[in-house]
Design a protein around this motif. Structure first.
Motif, mmCIF file in Angstrom:
data_model
loop_
_atom_site.group_PDB
_atom_site.id
_atom_site.type_symbol
_atom_site.label_atom_id
_atom_site.label_comp_id
_atom_site.label_asym_id
_atom_site.label_seq_id
_atom_site.Cartn_x
_atom_site.Cartn_y
_atom_site.Cartn_z
ATOM 1 N N LEU A 132 52.720 95.868 -21.277
ATOM 2 C CA LEU A 132 53.534 95.887 -20.066
ATOM 3 C C LEU A 132 54.960 95.374 -20.262
ATOM 4 C CD1 LEU A 132 51.229 94.941 -17.054
ATOM 5 C CD2 LEU A 132 52.244 97.147 -17.638
ATOM 6 N N PRO A 133 55.214 94.337 -21.078
ATOM 7 C CA PRO A 133 56.611 93.911 -21.239
ATOM 8 C C PRO A 133 57.520 95.034 -21.709
ATOM 9 C CG PRO A 133 55.142 92.222 -22.070
ATOM 10 C CD PRO A 133 54.273 93.416 -21.750
ATOM 11 N N GLU A 134 56.991 95.946 -22.522
ATOM 12 C CA GLU A 134 57.789 97.088 -22.972
ATOM 13 C C GLU A 134 57.779 98.211 -21.942
ATOM 14 O OE1 GLU A 134 57.804 100.439 -26.564
ATOM 15 O OE2 GLU A 134 56.537 98.657 -26.704
ATOM 16 N N GLN A 135 56.646 98.442 -21.297
ATOM 17 C CA GLN A 135 56.534 99.554 -20.361
ATOM 18 C C GLN A 135 57.167 99.254 -19.008
ATOM 19 O OE1 GLN A 135 52.312 100.006 -20.420
ATOM 20 N NE2 GLN A 135 52.295 101.314 -22.238
ATOM 21 N N PHE A 136 57.251 97.970 -18.646
ATOM 22 C CA PHE A 136 57.850 97.601 -17.365
ATOM 23 C C PHE A 136 58.854 96.482 -17.587
ATOM 24 C CE2 PHE A 136 57.874 95.997 -12.946
ATOM 25 C CZ PHE A 136 58.094 97.202 -12.292
ATOM 26 N N PRO A 137 59.979 96.815 -18.236
ATOM 27 C CA PRO A 137 60.957 95.775 -18.580
ATOM 28 C C PRO A 137 61.619 95.116 -17.375
ATOM 29 C CG PRO A 137 61.828 97.972 -19.049
ATOM 30 C CD PRO A 137 60.386 98.155 -18.722
ATOM 31 N N ALA A 138 61.521 95.742 -16.195
ATOM 32 C CA ALA A 138 62.097 95.126 -15.002
ATOM 33 C C ALA A 138 61.417 93.805 -14.670
ATOM 34 C CB ALA A 138 61.984 96.075 -13.814
ATOM 35 N N LEU A 139 60.147 93.651 -15.083
ATOM 36 C CA LEU A 139 59.416 92.409 -14.853
ATOM 37 C C LEU A 139 58.450 92.186 -16.009
ATOM 38 C CD1 LEU A 139 58.907 90.008 -12.941
ATOM 39 C CD2 LEU A 139 57.163 91.412 -11.804
ATOM 40 N N PRO A 140 58.946 91.743 -17.135
ATOM 41 C CA PRO A 140 58.065 91.525 -18.284
ATOM 42 C C PRO A 140 56.940 90.533 -17.994
ATOM 43 C CG PRO A 140 60.383 91.446 -18.943
ATOM 44 C CD PRO A 140 60.360 91.467 -17.450
ATOM 45 N N ALA A 141 57.179 89.616 -17.057
ATOM 46 C CA ALA A 141 56.170 88.609 -16.733
ATOM 47 C C ALA A 141 54.972 89.185 -16.007
ATOM 48 C CB ALA A 141 56.800 87.490 -15.899
ATOM 49 N N ALA A 142 55.033 90.461 -15.593
ATOM 50 C CA ALA A 142 53.901 91.073 -14.890
ATOM 51 C C ALA A 142 52.629 91.002 -15.730
ATOM 52 C CB ALA A 142 54.223 92.525 -14.554
ATOM 53 N N PRO A 198 53.425 108.711 -12.222
ATOM 54 C CA PRO A 198 53.554 107.303 -11.836
ATOM 55 C C PRO A 198 52.233 106.540 -11.836
ATOM 56 C CG PRO A 198 53.650 108.704 -9.895
ATOM 57 C CD PRO A 198 53.631 109.621 -11.086
ATOM 58 N N THR A 199 52.333 105.272 -12.211
ATOM 59 C CA THR A 199 51.221 104.331 -12.137
ATOM 60 C C THR A 199 51.787 102.975 -11.719
ATOM 61 O OG1 THR A 199 51.481 103.751 -14.470
ATOM 62 C CG2 THR A 199 49.864 105.464 -13.948
ATOM 63 N N ALA A 200 50.930 102.044 -11.359
ATOM 64 C CA ALA A 200 51.375 100.705 -10.963
ATOM 65 C C ALA A 200 52.000 99.993 -12.151
ATOM 66 C CB ALA A 200 50.189 99.895 -10.432
ATOM 67 N N PHE A 201 53.212 99.478 -11.958
ATOM 68 C CA PHE A 201 53.945 98.780 -13.014
ATOM 69 C C PHE A 201 54.087 99.628 -14.280
ATOM 70 C CE2 PHE A 201 52.407 95.188 -10.442
ATOM 71 C CZ PHE A 201 53.598 94.489 -10.262
ATOM 72 N N ASN A 202 54.017 100.936 -14.118
ATOM 73 C CA ASN A 202 54.101 101.854 -15.257
ATOM 74 C C ASN A 202 53.032 101.567 -16.301
ATOM 75 O OD1 ASN A 202 55.312 104.116 -16.554
ATOM 76 N ND2 ASN A 202 56.449 102.758 -17.918
ATOM 77 N N GLN A 203 51.935 100.975 -15.884
ATOM 78 C CA GLN A 203 50.854 100.711 -16.840
ATOM 79 C C GLN A 203 50.245 102.010 -17.312
ATOM 80 O OE1 GLN A 203 46.885 99.515 -14.778
ATOM 81 N NE2 GLN A 203 48.516 98.626 -13.521
ATOM 82 N N GLN A 204 49.796 102.037 -18.544
ATOM 83 C CA GLN A 204 49.265 103.255 -19.151
ATOM 84 C C GLN A 204 47.949 102.944 -19.858
ATOM 85 O OE1 GLN A 204 52.707 105.041 -21.326
ATOM 86 N NE2 GLN A 204 53.880 103.801 -19.869
ATOM 87 N N PRO A 205 46.889 102.743 -19.080
ATOM 88 C CA PRO A 205 45.612 102.350 -19.672
ATOM 89 C C PRO A 205 44.812 103.492 -20.281
ATOM 90 C CG PRO A 205 45.393 102.476 -17.301
ATOM 91 C CD PRO A 205 46.842 102.711 -17.609
#
Length: 202
Positions: free
Chosen positions: A102-112, A49-56
């Motif tokens: 992020l729009p692809e990795q966290f589709p629950a909130l693409p605006a993130a 797990p990471t914040a907003f499923n970000q994968q930096p």
């Protein structure tokens, strides 16, 4: 320390492999670490797990003598010999433009992507934290493969960034030597804090 291991779903063999008997390695055998094994490691640890499923996290594998030589001059003196002899060296960096995915990795909130990460400074802080999480998962994955990791932060970060990431969009986090450890390549484990020194309840 809990001895019976009955409270954990993970059996004691796996617990020992990943944690209790795992050590930072300083010397390795000559056994190679093929790309297929690294891919299997990633296929396991990418679910951390990471914040907003970000994968930096971005990983640069140094296999050629030329790439290894380019790295060595940026390492502290005490880290050079073991890095030169390691079967595989991974340069772990973070991508400061991770938010573009992020729009692809966290589709629950693409605006993130724009709500939280439009500012470069915010992205750099978030990438450092979440990239470090991914780096920790990567080390555990290396252990799960029966290998040992030798993570290092003793280096000239600006020098490595200029050498390997001249685009300015990436920053090095750590350098990790990877391979099968030699019996004499493991040093005694350092002491750890006890439970009561770390945890408290209110």
């Amino acid at each position: 320390m809990i001895g019976a291991d009955t409270r954990l779903a993970l059996d004691s063999v796996a617990q020992n492999l990943l944690f209790r008997q795992a050590h930072t390695a300083h010397a390795f055998t000559d056994d190679p670490v093929p790309d297929e094994m690294v891919e299997e490691i990633y296929d396991l640890v990418k679910y951390g797990p990471t914040a907003f499923n970000q994968q930096p996290l971005r990983v640069l594998l140094l296999r050629s003598p030329e790439s290894r030589e380019r790295l060595l001059r940026h390492l502290s003196r005490g880290n050079r010999d073991k890095t030169e002899r390691a079967p595989l060296v991974a340069v772990l960096a973070v991508d400061h433009e991770f938010h573009q995915e992020l729009p692809e990795q966290f589709p629950a909130l693409p605006a993130a992507k724009d709500l939280f990460y439009a500012d470069r400074e915010v992205r750099e802080r978030s990438a450092a934290v979440n990239g470090a999480l991914q780096a920790a998962y990567f080390i555990v994955g290396i252990r799960a493969a029966g290998l040992a990791a030798g993570p290092m932060t003793g280096f000239d970060a600006a020098g490595i960034d200029a050498e390997f990431f001249p685009d300015g969009e990436h920053s090095v986090l750590a350098v990790v030597n990877i391979g099968r450890p030699k019996p004499d390549g493991l040093r005694p484990r350092g002491p750890r804090l006890e439970y009561h020194q770390v945890f408290s309840s209110i």
